[in-house]
Design an enzyme around this catalytic site. Sequence first.
Site, PDB file in Angstrom:
ATOM      1  N   HIS A  37       0.980  -0.788   0.091  1.00 45.19           N
ATOM      2  CA  HIS A  37      -0.001  -0.029   0.149  1.00 45.19           C
ATOM      3  C   HIS A  37       0.865   1.274   0.210  1.00 45.19           C
ATOM      4  CE1 HIS A  37      -3.490  -2.480   1.319  1.00 45.19           C
ATOM      5  NE2 HIS A  37      -4.042  -1.233   0.540  1.00 45.19           N
ATOM      6  N   LYS A 105     -10.562  -7.929   6.323  1.00 48.61           N
ATOM      7  CA  LYS A 105     -11.589  -8.811   7.260  1.00 48.61           C
ATOM      8  C   LYS A 105     -11.554  -7.491   8.551  1.00 48.61           C
ATOM      9  CE  LYS A 105      -7.721 -10.974  10.141  1.00 48.61           C
ATOM     10  NZ  LYS A 105      -7.375 -10.603  11.427  1.00 48.61           N
TER      11      LYS A 105
END
Lengths: 220, 296
Positions: A37, A105
Amino acid sequence: MSQEIRLPTSEEVVRKLRVGDIVYVSGIVHTMRDMGHRRAVEMIKRGEELPFNLENGAIWHCGPIVRRVDNSWEVVAAGPTSSSRFTELGAELVRRQRVRLTIGKGTMGKSMVDALREVGGVYLIATGGCAALYAKQVVKVENVYWLDLGMPEATWVLRVERLGPLVVGIDSHGNSLEQIVLEKVRQNVSSIYSREKIDSSRSYVWWPKKIPGSIEACKI
Amino acid sequence: MVDISEVISKTAYELLKRAATKLPQDVKWALRRAYENESSPIGKAQLKAMLDNAEMAEKYGISICQDTGTPLFFVKWGLKSGLNIDVRRPIMEAVKKATIDVPLRPNVINPLTKENPGTNIGWGMPYIYYDLDPEADYVEITAVPKGFGSEAKSTLVWITTSEPIPEAIVRCVVDNTLTAMGEPCPPTIVGLGIGGTADIALHLAKKAIFRTPLGSLHPDPVVAELEQRVLKALNSTGLGPMAMGGDTTCLAVHAEICGTHTAVVPLGITYQCWVARYSTARIYPNGEVVYITHPE
């Protein structure tokens, strides 16, 4: 009940999804964790092109276990990692690359809720720990980028067939499953506190000065 | 003549493999029970995926979760075993082999430079905790490939003795668990270490997780009562599997205590995700190995 999404997808398709819907995803997904990222966002900010195309695509918060078989790669185990680490950087990618599906999640924070609403995207929750189940839905490793970051942090380009079950955790209308669950949880907690003779206005903790676990902190 | 070093290495490898690919029987039962009792459809679907996944991992001999964690070992040295050898080298060999063969994910990095050697070895990892048992005639090894989704929600707080301690503990555990939401992959096992010092409290909390059988109570009735209170409170929150709403947020609460200072009580809170990976074996001086948590 469940819905099928084929990648690449479109704003029109994801705008129809609502929090709590069960989704199965087929096509190409890109795995990305902390270091990936950071690298992707830095490249974009420098005006460089990413080596892969995320437009109308999917990012999976996942660091798979991958095995070299002859001249190709095979995914042995692949499941979601905790998504809240990627709230800011993930929102940046949604805005700049028009990522339609972000899979992980737990939950993601306000910046992501805003980005998904503005751009038209959803956050999908996979069942944590289910790496054998999801690995069987990966039909091919198409490519890998940034292997210098290590196997878990690299971006794996995976062809998946009916990846799921995935639950819509944040939809493109500003709704989050977390808020729906927490609303009920807050009511339950006040009856737990009164049963257990706990005064919710007191912190009970001397150090750290701000109690790390406080239900107030759960608010997006 | 048995090469005990070789036996330790083979056993440590086998423990890592069994822990990574197969849930202990009592954990499977607890998940099955949670599935049968779950009233929320979304919670039930999560538990179904967990049970299906565990079955699939066991059948194919692959890791239940892709985060095979950092390799921790708890070694209990029986003084009556008469064994006097290094376990570090054979354990390191086992980790190296398991990383390639099981395979485990190469997670271990240098904490400052982020260098990943790809072996799960380096800078003190695998980490080995040593303990002595004056009566045992074996060396007991527990392998714990510890995932970090749950590990990174561990907390240490200090409660002054002017407060009612059990109530304060219930409050802290409930709040911390609700803040963690789905990230430690509930239903979790919650380990509590109460008293001692900062490091003792967290160490006791970590060790408490691996108490067998799962959900068995502490022999001290005061501690046992607290365990039951915390468990009941957590499972009344409605947070549920993966924090998507439901009845089972926690499979068991195990607490340990240690004497502490009259001013303030440290409370260590740790979590084990539903993929409870630990495996124990006993090695006897004649080379015999008895697997405790994963008999076959």
